[in-house]
Design a protein around this motif. Structure first.
Motif, PDB file in Angstrom:
ATOM      1  N   LEU A  32       0.834  -1.206   0.000  1.00  0.00           N
ATOM      2  CA  LEU A  32       0.000   0.000   0.000  1.00  0.00           C
ATOM      3  C   LEU A  32       0.868   1.255   0.000  1.00  0.00           C
ATOM      4  N   ALA A  33       1.933   1.232   0.800  1.00  0.00           N
ATOM      5  CA  ALA A  33       2.837   2.380   0.836  1.00  0.00           C
ATOM      6  C   ALA A  33       3.537   2.556  -0.508  1.00  0.00           C
ATOM      7  N   ASP A  34       3.975   1.456  -1.106  1.00  0.00           N
ATOM      8  CA  ASP A  34       4.609   1.509  -2.421  1.00  0.00           C
ATOM      9  C   ASP A  34       3.641   2.052  -3.456  1.00  0.00           C
ATOM     10  N   LEU A  35       2.387   1.601  -3.390  1.00  0.00           N
ATOM     11  CA  LEU A  35       1.364   2.076  -4.325  1.00  0.00           C
ATOM     12  C   LEU A  35       1.168   3.581  -4.185  1.00  0.00           C
ATOM     13  N   MET A  36       1.139   4.081  -2.953  1.00  0.00           N
ATOM     14  CA  MET A  36       0.952   5.502  -2.713  1.00  0.00           C
ATOM     15  C   MET A  36       2.067   6.319  -3.371  1.00  0.00           C
ATOM     16  N   ARG A  82      19.938   4.433   3.189  1.00  0.00           N
ATOM     17  CA  ARG A  82      21.069   4.398   4.113  1.00  0.00           C
ATOM     18  C   ARG A  82      20.635   4.738   5.539  1.00  0.00           C
ATOM     19  N   LEU A  83      19.793   5.758   5.680  1.00  0.00           N
ATOM     20  CA  LEU A  83      19.310   6.135   7.011  1.00  0.00           C
ATOM     21  C   LEU A  83      18.487   5.012   7.639  1.00  0.00           C
ATOM     22  N   GLY A  84      17.693   4.336   6.825  1.00  0.00           N
ATOM     23  CA  GLY A  84      16.923   3.212   7.334  1.00  0.00           C
ATOM     24  C   GLY A  84      17.815   2.092   7.824  1.00  0.00           C
ATOM     25  N   ASP A  85      18.891   1.806   7.083  1.00  0.00           N
ATOM     26  CA  ASP A  85      19.826   0.767   7.499  1.00  0.00           C
ATOM     27  C   ASP A  85      20.440   1.082   8.860  1.00  0.00           C
ATOM     28  N   LEU A  86      20.760   2.360   9.091  1.00  0.00           N
ATOM     29  CA  LEU A  86      21.497   2.738  10.294  1.00  0.00           C
ATOM     30  C   LEU A  86      20.602   3.021  11.493  1.00  0.00           C
ATOM     31  N   PHE A  87      19.448   3.670  11.271  1.00  0.00           N
ATOM     32  CA  PHE A  87      18.637   4.139  12.386  1.00  0.00           C
ATOM     33  C   PHE A  87      17.331   3.365  12.570  1.00  0.00           C
ATOM     34  N   GLY A  88      17.134   2.337  11.766  1.00  0.00           N
ATOM     35  CA  GLY A  88      15.935   1.517  11.910  1.00  0.00           C
ATOM     36  C   GLY A  88      15.016   1.688  10.721  1.00  0.00           C
ATOM     37  N   ARG A  89      14.793   0.602  10.000  1.00  0.00           N
ATOM     38  CA  ARG A  89      14.005   0.683   8.768  1.00  0.00           C
ATOM     39  C   ARG A  89      12.538   0.987   9.053  1.00  0.00           C
ATOM     40  N   LYS A  90      11.986   0.388  10.106  1.00  0.00           N
ATOM     41  CA  LYS A  90      10.600   0.664  10.452  1.00  0.00           C
ATOM     42  C   LYS A  90      10.421   2.135  10.813  1.00  0.00           C
ATOM     43  N   ALA A 128      11.177   9.113  -0.807  1.00  0.00           N
ATOM     44  CA  ALA A 128      12.562   8.647  -0.740  1.00  0.00           C
ATOM     45  C   ALA A 128      12.862   7.923   0.563  1.00  0.00           C
ATOM     46  N   LEU A 129      12.033   8.121   1.583  1.00  0.00           N
ATOM     47  CA  LEU A 129      12.159   7.355   2.821  1.00  0.00           C
ATOM     48  C   LEU A 129      11.367   6.048   2.735  1.00  0.00           C
ATOM     49  N   ILE A 130      10.194   6.096   2.096  1.00  0.00           N
ATOM     50  CA  ILE A 130       9.309   4.931   2.056  1.00  0.00           C
ATOM     51  C   ILE A 130       9.836   3.826   1.136  1.00  0.00           C
ATOM     52  N   ALA A 131      10.208   4.192  -0.099  1.00  0.00           N
ATOM     53  CA  ALA A 131      10.525   3.176  -1.112  1.00  0.00           C
ATOM     54  C   ALA A 131      11.692   2.266  -0.719  1.00  0.00           C
ATOM     55  N   PRO A 132      12.863   2.816  -0.374  1.00  0.00           N
ATOM     56  CA  PRO A 132      13.978   1.905  -0.069  1.00  0.00           C
ATOM     57  C   PRO A 132      13.817   1.163   1.253  1.00  0.00           C
ATOM     58  N   THR A 133      13.203   1.813   2.256  1.00  0.00           N
ATOM     59  CA  THR A 133      13.043   1.120   3.537  1.00  0.00           C
ATOM     60  C   THR A 133      11.987   0.028   3.442  1.00  0.00           C
ATOM     61  N   GLY A 134      10.913   0.269   2.693  1.00  0.00           N
ATOM     62  CA  GLY A 134       9.903  -0.765   2.492  1.00  0.00           C
ATOM     63  C   GLY A 134      10.486  -1.987   1.811  1.00  0.00           C
TER      64      GLY A 134
END
Length: 500
Positions: A32-36, A82-90, A128-134
């Motif tokens: 759903l997030a990817d679709l958005m 990169r930020l998701g990898d370091l500080f938590g993807r969720k 840019a935060l949603i796509a790679p972390t999802g």
């Protein structure tokens, strides 16, 4: 169009486990997030004429409704991962969902062009935060190969189909309600995702060097924004004016600083050494040319349908469905043919067919009909694009070391957005100049002359798109040989996740 190629094994990191407790619901929320995110890349195209009349926007303003989203999304995409990898993807994923939803509300209530464009930039940052972390959450959560393949297939299907759905949905909402609702529709989606957030597992990378190349992300995005600003406003400001030259000079300075930051950073947002891989470098260059034509096709075709043929937004959205079908047909044909003839032959042919479609669009009559005027070019172009995207995606994301698989995929998505934004800025400037030349000497009240001038501008833009696609075909055929692509084809044959 946005395609999310993913290859290689799931990233190791804290929080990885045998599988999520409720995999179906988790995948639903992530998709759903990817679709958005994917919808908002195209949903605005059909609504552009309504925005133009409702907010008194110029064609240059309309560019930024599209480009503001694309540039910020592409510029910060790799930093978001990169930020998701370091500080938590969720954590980063949910921050992105909240920001995207809030920016959608701002856009829905926008009453002037500046607010709308700023809101679109904020949506791009959130995307840019949603796509790679999802995508990373899928890879770290679905550790079973079979489950992960199915999950990635669902994600890729959303990415491929979302663009076409955005055009149709944009037309439906604009006609039934108003253009404001193409943004309000994101609010319930965002709320549903947040309500299901407890099902989203958290994970992060375990690295001894948790450095982040903030300087690289800011200088890259800032440089691209200023470059597109100079290209899109150069005609109205004057190509030798202080504002145009100042923006262009500042853009070049920031891009130079980006290269310096990439060389000296311990963990650069883009490791420049990856471009030594010939197939990846050539494929990304060709992708830059390819996407420059796609953005212009949707942008100017939508204006032609509504401003010249007087289609409603809903009818204009339906008019793009054959193009979506054509892309799927081309992509379906390409997959078996690539294995038989090779990616270079298929990609070159696809780009050449796409250029023919652009040339057909460049012959649009001032007063034509959809079936005889626009449809032949749309179908030809879309089939060519489908044929071209499969081999270009394969070469851009394969044949790299496993540790660089994420970087290759991030570059692919970034180049798509940047190429489209720059191409639209250049072709729109050409269209504006051509229209002004056609109007020179015509009376202000001559409606027929104004329509003729506008269509002449569209034809010039489509001709420029054809040149870009032909250039891509030449580059593809000239710079790649069988010996270059053979290792990539061997790797793809062994992979259990094929690029889509």
């Amino acid at each position: 169009m946005t395609v999310s190629p993913v290859k290689g094994p799931h990233p190791a990191g804290e929080g990885a486990r045998s599988g999520p407790a409720r995999p179906g619901l988790l995948l639903l929320f992530l998709c759903l997030a990817d679709l958005m995110v994917v919808l908002d890349a195209t949903i605005v195209n059909v609504a552009l004429p309504s925005m133009k009349s409702g907010l008194g926007m110029t064609q240059t303003d309309l560019q930024w409704v599209v480009n503001g989203y694309a540039l910020v999304f592409g510029g910060f995409l790799m930093l978001g991962g990169r930020l998701g990898d370091l500080f938590g993807r969720k954590r980063l994923f949910l921050i992105g969902v909240v920001l995207f939803t809030a920016a959608s509300v701002v856009n829905g209530f926008a009453e002037d062009a500046v607010v709308l464009i700023v809101g679109r930039c904020l949506q791009g940052l959130a995307g840019a935060l949603i796509a790679p972390t999802g995508l990373s959450i899928i890879n770290t959560s679905f550790t079973d190969t079979s489950m992960r393949t199915k999950a990635l297939g669902a994600w890729g299907t959303i990415a491929a189909a979302g663009g076409a759905l955005g055009l149709l949905l944009g037309g439906v909402l604009s006609t039934a309600l108003s253009w404001h609702w193409i943004f309000f529709i994101n609010v319930p989606i965002g709320v549903v995702i947040l309500l299901g957030s407890r099902l989203i597992p958290n994970s992060r990378s375990r690295e001894e060097d948790p450095s982040v190349d903030y300087a690289g992300a800011v200088t890259l995005t800032g440089g691209l924004l200023l470059l597109v600003l100079a290209l899109s406003h150069g005609e109205s400001w004057g190509w030798t004016s202080a504002r145009t030259l100042g923006c262009a000079g500042a853009a070049l300075l920031l891009l130079a600083l980006f290269l310096v930051a990439s060389v000296h950073s311990r963990s650069p947002i883009v490791r420049l050494g990856i471009f030594r891989i010939r197939t990846l470098a050539v494929a990304d260059l060709v992708l830059l040319m390819l996407t420059s034509g796609i953005f212009s096709m949707f942008f100017f075709s939508s204006l032609y349908l509504q401003d010249v043929l007087n289609y409603s937004p809903f009818r204009a959205g339906l008019a793009f469905l054959p193009a979506a079908i054509g892309v799927m047909v081309g992509a379906t044909l390409a997959q078996p043919v690539v294995n038989r003839l090779g990616p270079v032959a298929v990609g070159t042919a696809g780009l050449a067919i796409g250029a023919v479609g652009m040339l057909l669009l460049a012959r649009l009559p001032d007063e034509g009909d959809y079936a005889g005027g626009l449809l032949p070019g749309l179908l030809t172009l879309s089939i060519g694009l489908g044929l071209a995207f499969v081999p270009v995606t394969l070469l851009a994301t394969s044949g790299v070391p496993e540790q660089d698989a994420g970087l290759a995929s991030g570059l692919y998505q970034t180049v798509q957005e940047i190429g489209g934004a720059i191409g639209l800025a250049v072709l729109s400037a050409l269209a504006t100049r051509r229209a002004a030349e056609e109007l020179d000497g015509a009376s202000a009240g001559d409606a027929a002359a104004q329509v003729a001038a506008q269509v002449a501008g569209f034809r010039t833009a489509f001709l420029g798109g054809a040149v870009a696609l032909l250039a891509g075909a030449v580059v593809f055929a000239a710079l790649l040989r069988k010996r270059h692509v053979a290792p990539v084809m061997e790797q793809a044959a062994k992979s259990d996740v094929q690029p889509a």
